[in-house]
Design a protein around this motif. Structure first.
Motif, mmCIF file in Angstrom:
data_model
loop_
_atom_site.group_PDB
_atom_site.id
_atom_site.type_symbol
_atom_site.label_atom_id
_atom_site.label_comp_id
_atom_site.label_asym_id
_atom_site.label_seq_id
_atom_site.Cartn_x
_atom_site.Cartn_y
_atom_site.Cartn_z
ATOM 1 N N ASN A 1 2.606 16.265 5.750
ATOM 2 C CA ASN A 1 2.023 15.722 6.864
ATOM 3 C C ASN A 1 0.520 15.886 6.703
ATOM 4 O O ASN A 1 0.013 16.808 7.009
ATOM 5 N N PRO A 2 -0.076 14.688 5.910
ATOM 6 C CA PRO A 2 -1.381 15.013 5.802
ATOM 7 C C PRO A 2 -2.128 14.903 7.267
ATOM 8 O O PRO A 2 -3.398 15.414 7.212
ATOM 9 N N ASP A 3 -1.682 14.556 8.325
ATOM 10 C CA ASP A 3 -2.113 14.562 9.675
ATOM 11 C C ASP A 3 -1.623 15.680 10.500
ATOM 12 O O ASP A 3 -1.279 15.277 11.793
ATOM 13 N N LEU A 4 -1.217 16.578 9.841
ATOM 14 C CA LEU A 4 -0.686 17.940 10.298
ATOM 15 C C LEU A 4 -1.372 18.150 11.762
ATOM 16 O O LEU A 4 -0.762 18.728 12.873
ATOM 17 N N VAL A 5 -2.783 18.304 11.618
ATOM 18 C CA VAL A 5 -3.348 18.481 12.929
ATOM 19 C C VAL A 5 -2.885 17.852 13.965
ATOM 20 O O VAL A 5 -2.942 18.473 15.166
ATOM 21 N N GLU A 6 -3.236 16.614 14.000
ATOM 22 C CA GLU A 6 -2.795 15.532 15.205
ATOM 23 C C GLU A 6 -1.480 15.733 15.508
ATOM 24 O O GLU A 6 -1.196 15.726 16.730
ATOM 25 N N ARG A 7 -0.219 16.056 14.351
ATOM 26 C CA ARG A 7 1.109 15.867 14.847
ATOM 27 C C ARG A 7 1.294 17.454 15.660
ATOM 28 O O ARG A 7 2.014 17.618 16.589
ATOM 29 N N LEU A 8 0.598 18.549 15.138
ATOM 30 C CA LEU A 8 0.716 19.961 16.018
ATOM 31 C C LEU A 8 0.029 19.734 17.279
ATOM 32 O O LEU A 8 0.533 20.138 18.289
ATOM 33 N N ARG A 9 -0.944 19.015 17.603
ATOM 34 C CA ARG A 9 -1.711 18.810 18.716
ATOM 35 C C ARG A 9 -0.873 17.989 19.807
ATOM 36 O O ARG A 9 -0.808 18.523 20.899
#
Length: 381
Positions: free
Chosen positions: A339-347
């Motif tokens: 998940n390269p965009d993990l921060v957004e997915r967690l948000r």
């Protein structure tokens, strides 16, 4: 180096807050409390330089509050895995500069993880085909090294002579200087997962009778000398260290009283003023709970810098740890692989891609830079 006295040292100030709020790490203000954990992927070039594929990989993940790079070899003899990058040549510095510039252009922050594997190596990776080195000539049974011809069992290493240890401390200092020259924001020291510094620290892998073995104070000496040398180059606030108090990986059996061992270490790291400790809670890539348990709060309370928690964290556990003050930051490893965009997915508490273990070590873009990003839902009309 005098130890911190828990009865007189200033109490630590917990940075309670949302996983997605800024946090202070030494002199650096990070935009969120999510760290990308170090991930060995064996995709550097043969000369130990990170190529364009690695530039792209870290750029994709620059939304992390802090990227801690894959393990970076401090010297040719520090290597234990083929196609891992280094910081011991000018070419490597120049190549890493392309990585740091790309991450910074996206607003990110990145530290390299300085690494010496010690006995977890093979003559195929050592200069002149020499044996790997360690505190004592004790084989890491059941452990393998990733060589140019595949995984091979680690042989019985050669015990380091006392005067050779000074050279290793100097290698860490030089690698830290090269890290700053390459544009990194600071440095993490790898003292976990059964590699060289932990081999010295653990009583079952260190049978020395000189000033680097025997008592806890002497077994911890190399780790603390390395921390002091790196902090002298980078500044203490830009220096962190990774520890794994109870993890048995790479044939590194925990001490009989691991809390006593690691509380001693953390109090002395605290006296140096390091920016953070990065703690693997439980067994690396395994269960968080171990027989007998472990009091991580004791380490957190002893250390006045930032506490980065690692291992088995999901959305709920990470949010809870930061809001309740059990951690200042949370590091994610395998979730960042897929998940390269993990921060957004967690948000958004969005679904996560699953990583492909077959592509963890070596290879090309597949399983490295081709994981899909979150596709936003179209706005309602």
């Amino acid at each position: 180096m005098s130890p911190a006295n828990p009865s007189t040292s200033s109490p630590r100030v917990a940075q309670r807050g949302s996983l997605f709020e800024p946090v202070q790490l030494g002199p650096i203000t990070l935009p969120n409390r999510i760290a990308m954990a170090p991930l060995t992927r064996c995709r550097a070039l043969a000369d130990g330089t990170p190529g364009p594929m690695i530039v792209e990989h870290y750029t994709q993940r620059a939304s992390a509050g802090l990227i801690i790079s894959e393990g970076v070899n401090i010297s040719r003899s520090a290597r234990g895995y083929d196609l891992t990058p280094g910081l011991y040549t000018d070419l490597q510095v120049e190549a890493w500069r392309r990585v740091t510039q790309a991450v910074h252009a996206c607003g990110g922050h990145i530290f390299p993880q300085l690494w010496h594997v010690g006995r977890v190596s093979h003559p195929d990776l050592q200069p002149g085909g020499a044996l790997p080195v360690a505190p004592s000539a004790i084989q890491a049974e059941g452990t393998t090294s990733y060589t140019p011809s595949g995984f091979k069992p680690c042989p019985t290493p050669r015990a380091l002579a006392t005067d050779e240890i000074r050279t290793i401390v100097a290698d860490y200092g030089r690698a830290a200087r090269r890290a700053l020259d390459a544009g990194f924001d600071g440095v993490e020291i790898h003292a976990a997962n059964g590699y060289l510094l932990e081999q010295f620290l653990r009583e079952r892998t260190n049978r020395r009778t000189d000033r680097y073995g025997g008592s806890l104070e002497d077994r911890a000496r190399l780790l603390l000398e390395v921390a002091e040398a790196v902090a002298a180059v980078c500044g203490a606030g830009r220096t962190g260290i990774r520890l794994s108090p109870v993890s048995p990986v790479n044939a590194s059996e925990p001490d009989r009283d691991p809390l006593n061992t690691y509380r001693y270490v953390v109090e002395r790291l605290n006296a140096l003023g390091l920016g953070y400790i990065h703690i693997i809670e439980g067994v690396t890539q395994g269960p968080r709970d171990v027989p007998g348990g472990f009091d991580y709060a004791a380490l957190r309370n002893a250390f006045r810098g930032c506490y980065i928690a690692n291992n088995g964290y999901d959305w709920h556990l990470a949010i809870e740890a930061c809001e309740e003050g059990r951690a200042d930051m949370v590091a994610f490893g395998r979730l960042f692989i897929a998940n390269p965009d993990l921060v957004e997915r967690l948000r958004l508490n969005a679904p996560l891609n699953e990583p492909d273990p077959a592509s963890y070590f070596g290879g090309g873009e597949a399983g490295y830079n081709d994981y899909p990003r979150l596709v936003p839902h179209p706005a309602p009309r």
